[in-house]
Design a protein around this motif. Structure first.
Motif, PDB file in Angstrom:
ATOM      1  N   ASN A 173      -1.732   5.464   1.229  1.00  0.00           N
ATOM      2  CA  ASN A 173      -1.580   4.051   1.623  1.00  0.00           C
ATOM      3  C   ASN A 173      -1.780   3.843   3.112  1.00  0.00           C
ATOM      4  O   ASN A 173      -2.433   2.896   3.544  1.00  0.00           O
ATOM      5  CB  ASN A 173      -0.186   3.547   1.237  1.00  0.00           C
ATOM      6  N   GLN A 174      -1.188   4.763   3.918  1.00  0.00           N
ATOM      7  CA  GLN A 174      -1.209   4.564   5.366  1.00  0.00           C
ATOM      8  C   GLN A 174      -2.594   4.733   5.980  1.00  0.00           C
ATOM      9  O   GLN A 174      -2.804   4.393   7.125  1.00  0.00           O
ATOM     10  CB  GLN A 174      -0.211   5.510   6.050  1.00  0.00           C
ATOM     11  N   CYS A 175      -3.532   5.281   5.209  1.00  0.00           N
ATOM     12  CA  CYS A 175      -4.886   5.474   5.735  1.00  0.00           C
ATOM     13  C   CYS A 175      -5.839   4.368   5.295  1.00  0.00           C
ATOM     14  O   CYS A 175      -7.046   4.472   5.481  1.00  0.00           O
ATOM     15  CB  CYS A 175      -5.429   6.840   5.322  1.00  0.00           C
ATOM     16  N   GLY A 176      -5.294   3.311   4.690  1.00  0.00           N
ATOM     17  CA  GLY A 176      -6.144   2.174   4.347  1.00  0.00           C
ATOM     18  C   GLY A 176      -6.512   2.072   2.890  1.00  0.00           C
ATOM     19  O   GLY A 176      -7.566   1.535   2.542  1.00  0.00           O
ATOM     20  N   ALA A 177      -5.663   2.606   2.012  1.00  0.00           N
ATOM     21  CA  ALA A 177      -5.931   2.545   0.579  1.00  0.00           C
ATOM     22  C   ALA A 177      -6.059   1.091   0.132  1.00  0.00           C
ATOM     23  O   ALA A 177      -5.430   0.215   0.700  1.00  0.00           O
ATOM     24  CB  ALA A 177      -4.773   3.216  -0.191  1.00  0.00           C
TER      25      ALA A 177
END
Lengths: 196, 317
Positions: B216-220
């Motif tokens: 999520n934190q990488c732009g999912a």
């Protein structure tokens, strides 16, 4: 108590006691030491208003220690930037300081702390007498420079520097607000004496 | 450098399986609660099978440097929608729900509409590309993305001759993205590329990293990767792709126009007003590791320098 963040950072830097400085340890070292210096500086400035509010004059003894801790963390902040961030590349450091005003502001704050640290002894206090008080008012300038330095290097989220700016403004504002009264209080008995 | 072990990490070793299944469980629960009342489906609606992310590496377009660890890539990044500290995205994105996901494609093109992510992905062969990532804050990583060329998606939507730029928008949902509750930036986040930049074979739409779905934190579940530009151009959690005639008003260039330009090409010769861009610190190095020289276009000059022929890159920073 005030030394524990430094011990924690040292443990992190050496990779002992399971302490980690996170994914970017250089940034952590520079930032954490800088934040601690600013906190100690704010605490130093809070002593006088606290003493006036509570009447505890022994708070003054704490002030010297807090001031020296502010200097200690400022030195760690500066040296971790020089050694770890800039890799002691003096040419790079010089060109950076000249080109980036926020670095010059921070460096000035650290430099101004040096004479204060050197004259922090009771002997120096006795020797300089009233000049000691005048000299140590440099703390006000240092605090403003330190907040300015912090403010200027933040990318976008200004909430933290704003918080420090507000605190420093309140602490310095207290002194401005108190001063005319103190001056009046001092001059009032003198006038009474004069007329008597 | 420091990541001797990274090259032998198997994709399966990277994310804990528990975390991965947990994500599915949340999805499944949401569905089970729906009027269907059916047994919990094994593959939830809008889900993308894990095998899809196990893509073959495109060696021609990958760098040979050792990638950063998954922990570094997923634990240290900027995603202001989840907070401004670089550890905030990992800490505050746990409840974010990346699937099911829809992307609106609109503007100056023939094939418009709202498309389910799995439909957008269906015709694509995913590939792994190991790219350098240079943040505008002067730190860098090497990341094994999983994705497909943006150009392939854009072409399917048949842009018209008026499509001079492509604008991207991030999801705007303060309930799921707590960072959006503070007006640090003018939400939603918007980024953009000139159409020729968007069509460049290096420009990637990423859906995974290290052979797994994007955390999520990488732009999912869908993000942009433009390796020759500063990291902030790589917009995350994309919900809208618009073909436009005018240069879009991108978030950082709007927030601080003197510090962040529309182009934001990695350029060691053009400093940020407050710090040098000549060098960078590679994340994962030891405390005593030296900064390394930043390369023009982040080392991708051969592939992209032609796009900017005749342009003053000092002015168009």
């Amino acid at each position: 108590m005030f030394i524990s963040p430094a011990l924690w950072l040292a443990a992190g830097a050496l990779g002992v006691a399971g302490v980690s400085l996170g994914m970017d340890p250089v940034r952590s070292l520079v930032h954490e030491n800088g934040t601690m210096a600013l906190r100690m500086l704010v605490a130093t400035l809070a002593i006088t208003p606290l003493r006036q509010l509570t009447g505890h004059s022994d708070l003054l003894r704490l002030r010297r220690m807090l001031g020296l801790f502010a200097f200690f963390y400022a030195l760690l902040h500066l040296s971790s930037w020089v050694v770890f961030d800039q890799g002691m590349d003096l040419q790079m450091i010089l060109s950076e300081v000249v080109k980036r005003p926020y670095l010059l502001v921070g460096l000035s704050a650290a430099m101004l702390m040096l004479p204060l640290a050197l004259t922090s002894t009771t002997a120096a206090q006795r020797w300089l007498k009233r000049r000691w008080t005048q000299l140590h008012r440099l703390t006000y300038v240092i605090a403003v420079l330190a907040v300015w330095h912090f403010w200027w290097q933040v990318k976008k989220d200004l909430r933290e520097p704003i918080a420090y700016a507000v605190i420093v403004t309140v602490l310095l504002g207290w002194r401005v607000w108190k001063r005319p009264r103190a001056a009046k209080a001092r001059s009032a008995p003198a006038t009474t004496q004069g007329t008597a | 450098m420091a990541h001797k072990s990274a090259s032998i990490i198997l994709p399966s070793e990277i994310t804990s399986e528990a975390l991965f299944h947990d994500r599915r469980a949340v999805l499944a629960m949401g569905l089970a609660g729906a009027a269907l009342g059916a047994a919990t489906p094994l593959t939830a609606l809008g889900d993308i099978p894990a095998e899809r992310y196990k893509a073959a590496r495109n060696a021609r377009l990958s760098v040979t440097e050792t990638p950063n660890s998954f922990e570094e890539i997923s634990g240290y990044n900027n995603f202001y929608e989840f907070g401004t500290d670089k550890s905030d995205p990992a800490a505050n994105s746990r409840n974010f729900k990346p699937l099911p996901w829809n992307v609106t494609v609109d503007g100056e093109c023939e094939v418009k509409g709202s498309f389910a992510l799995e439909d957008l992905l269906a015709p694509q062969t995913l590939e792994e590309r190991v790219y350098r990532m240079r943040c505008v804050e002067a730190w860098s990583m090497v990341i094994p993305w999983v994705g497909f060329p943006l150009a392939e998606l854009l072409k399917r939507h048949k842009p018209t001759s008026k499509a001079k730029y492509v604008a991207f928008t991030t999801l705007n949902d303060p309930k799921q993205m707590p960072g959006q509750r503070e007006r640090v930036l003018d939400w939603p986040y918007v980024e953009g590329l000139r159409i020729d930049e968007a069509m460049n074979p290096l420009t990637l739409l990423a859906v995974g990293v290290y052979g797994k779905a994007l955390p999520n934190q990488c732009g999912a579940p869908l993000r942009l990767v433009v390796p020759w530009k500063y990291g902030f151009k790589g917009i995350k959690s994309i919900v809208r792709i618009s073909f436009v005639e005018q240069q879009p008003r991108t978030s950082w260039s709007h927030a601080a126009p003197n510090e962040y330009g529309f182009y934001a090409n990695v350029n060691p010769a053009v400093d940020h007003p407050r710090w040098s861009q000549a060098t960078e610190r590679r994340i994962g190095g030891s405390l005593l590791a030296r900064r390394q020289a930043t390369l023009p276009f982040n080392g991708y000059a051969d592939q992209v320098a032609d796009l900017y022929k005749g342009m003053d890159l000092r002015r168009n920073f």
